[in-house]
Structure formats: C-alpha cells, structure tokens
Design an enzyme around this catalytic site. Structure first.
Site, PDB file in Angstrom:
ATOM      1  N   HIS A 237      -3.891  -4.688  -0.742  1.00 28.63           N
ATOM      2  CA  HIS A 237      -3.656  -5.293   0.571  1.00 28.63           C
ATOM      3  C   HIS A 237      -3.678  -6.815   0.425  1.00 28.63           C
ATOM      4  O   HIS A 237      -4.763  -7.405   0.341  1.00 28.63           O
ATOM      5  CB  HIS A 237      -4.737  -4.858   1.559  1.00 28.63           C
ATOM      6  CG  HIS A 237      -4.636  -3.444   1.994  1.00 28.63           C
ATOM      7  ND1 HIS A 237      -3.880  -3.055   3.076  1.00 28.63           N
ATOM      8  CD2 HIS A 237      -5.179  -2.307   1.477  1.00 28.63           C
ATOM      9  CE1 HIS A 237      -3.974  -1.744   3.231  1.00 28.63           C
ATOM     10  NE2 HIS A 237      -4.750  -1.269   2.268  1.00 28.63           N
TER      11      HIS A 237
ATOM     12  N   GLU B 161      -3.181  -9.045   2.648  1.00 28.35           N
ATOM     13  CA  GLU B 161      -3.796  -9.668   3.823  1.00 28.35           C
ATOM     14  C   GLU B 161      -5.321  -9.596   3.772  1.00 28.35           C
ATOM     15  O   GLU B 161      -5.996 -10.297   4.526  1.00 28.35           O
ATOM     16  CB  GLU B 161      -3.264  -9.013   5.107  1.00 28.35           C
ATOM     17  CG  GLU B 161      -3.821  -7.653   5.453  1.00 28.35           C
ATOM     18  CD  GLU B 161      -3.214  -6.491   4.670  1.00 28.35           C
ATOM     19  OE1 GLU B 161      -3.533  -5.337   5.010  1.00 28.35           O
ATOM     20  OE2 GLU B 161      -2.426  -6.732   3.728  1.00 28.35           O
TER      21      GLU B 161
ATOM     22  N   CYS C 218       0.841  -1.192   0.000  1.00 26.07           N
ATOM     23  CA  CYS C 218       0.000   0.000   0.000  1.00 26.07           C
ATOM     24  C   CYS C 218       0.885   1.254   0.000  1.00 26.07           C
ATOM     25  O   CYS C 218       1.671   1.436  -0.921  1.00 26.07           O
ATOM     26  CB  CYS C 218      -0.993  -0.041   1.153  1.00 26.07           C
ATOM     27  SG  CYS C 218      -2.386   1.098   0.941  1.00 26.07           S
TER      28      CYS C 218
END
Length: 212
Positions: free
Chosen positions: A192, A194, A87
């Site tokens: 992202h 995750e 990011c």
C-alpha cells in the site's frame, strides 16, 4: 492532466485519494478523481486500480461494472494509458488467481496469484507490516528509491510472475514475495503506497509524472 482512481466498490479509497491528490499537487500532475464513471475513465490520462479483499470478489465486482471495466481495458490495451494496480488491483493484472477458486485475471502480466507459503514456519500468513524492497530492475517508479527501503504490506496471496523480467522488485518473507510488477505502460504494487510513508508517497509521485 487527469488521473482516475477507479471505484468499483472494492474497499475504502479515502486514504489513497488523499495521498494521490497530495502528490499531484506537489508534482504539478493535474487533477486526481475517484470515479466509477466510464466516460471519465475513458478520458483520463492515467489510471489507478486499487483493491482490497479476495481476488475472486474483486474480479467479479470489476467485471460487474461492465462499462467501467470496458473503458479501463480500452484505455490500457488500445490507448496505452499509464496504469497502476495497487494490492489486489495489482494481483488482478495476472493471468489467473487461485484464492478459494480459479479466477481469470486481466492477463496483462503473465503469472498466477497463489497463497504465500513461507519456508520458515514461524512466519505467519497474512504477511502484514513493513518489509524491505529488493529492487530487481530499473524503472521510473523507483526514482529516488533504494534497495532496502521499506513499504507496508497486508496480504495472504502473492503474484507468481512467469517472466522474471516483469518482476521489478520483491521482498523476503521466508522466500521471495513479489512486490512490484510491470511491463510497457503498466506497473503494479503489492504493498500500500498510501500507507508506506515517504517512500510510498515518492512512488505515487513517480507514477504521476511517468511518461512511458
């Protein structure tokens, strides 16, 4: 093997920590720690730089942790440690950011970070939600990943890369928006991982087992 997720007080790292620890267990990639300890960063075998918020604020926080910043730069530039920016951590790899004001980045991948300006006025900024990867170059980070696989974004600015060979993937959002950059031992993800379910976890595992 030790992977250090660098904590420079820019966002909540809990979900990233859990995702990296899970994939380290699954791939046998050793230990993952979240740390602001410069000595630990200097000893780490690979580094992860997250980042949430505005480019100038993240850059100031990172440089404000001088020992941590110096250890990271030495590990990447002099020791060639594998590095992953996520990011705003990916955006900080650029030469310059233009969010609110002109701010120098790390200068590891030539280019600047500018506001997303979709050609289709109906597309809103920030670019938020799922989008499909268009892979432009082969790279170990894409092992098991196919063009069209979707990942999760939340951002208003994107990395305008100078050298097209260093933009490894993009998505279409009223025009191409950089999704992945990389060169040498460095790679950066605008999305992202995750939060990107199985595809994101696979890319985390790919980074943890990458031996450039």
């Amino acid at each position: 093997m030790l992977t250090a997720i660098i904590d420079y007080e820019s966002g909540n790292l809990h979900s990233a920590e859990k995702a990296f620890q899970r994939m380290a267990r699954e791939t046998g990639a050793g230990e993952v720690v979240v740390t602001s300890d410069a000595d630990l960063v200097a000893r780490a075998d690979r580094l992860v730089l997250p980042g949430d918020g505005a480019f100038p604020a993240c850059a100031a926080e990172l440089r404000g942790h001088k020992g941590l910043y110096d250890a990271m730069v030495e590990a990447v530039e002099q020791k060639g440690r594998p590095f992953l920016g996520i990011c705003v951590g990916m955006q900080l790899m650029a030469t310059t950011g233009h969010e609110y004001e002109e701010t120098p980045g790390l200068g590891w991948v030539a280019g600047d970070v500018v506001r997303i300006t979709p050609e289709n006025a109906a597309l809103k900024v920030p670019h938020m939600g799922w989008n499909d990867l268009v892979i432009e170059a082969a790279h170990p980070i894409f092992d098991g990943i196919a063009g069209g696989d979707h990942v999760y974004f939340v951002h208003s600015y994107h990395f305008r890369v100078t050298n097209p060979t260093e933009r490894l993937a993009h998505v279409d959002y009223g025009g191409p928006v950089t999704a992945v950059v990389g060169r040498d031992t460095m790679v950066g993800l605008q999305f992202h991982p995750e939060k990107s379910q199985a595809i994101g976890l696979r890319m985390i595992g790919n980074f943890l087992t990458w031996t450039p």
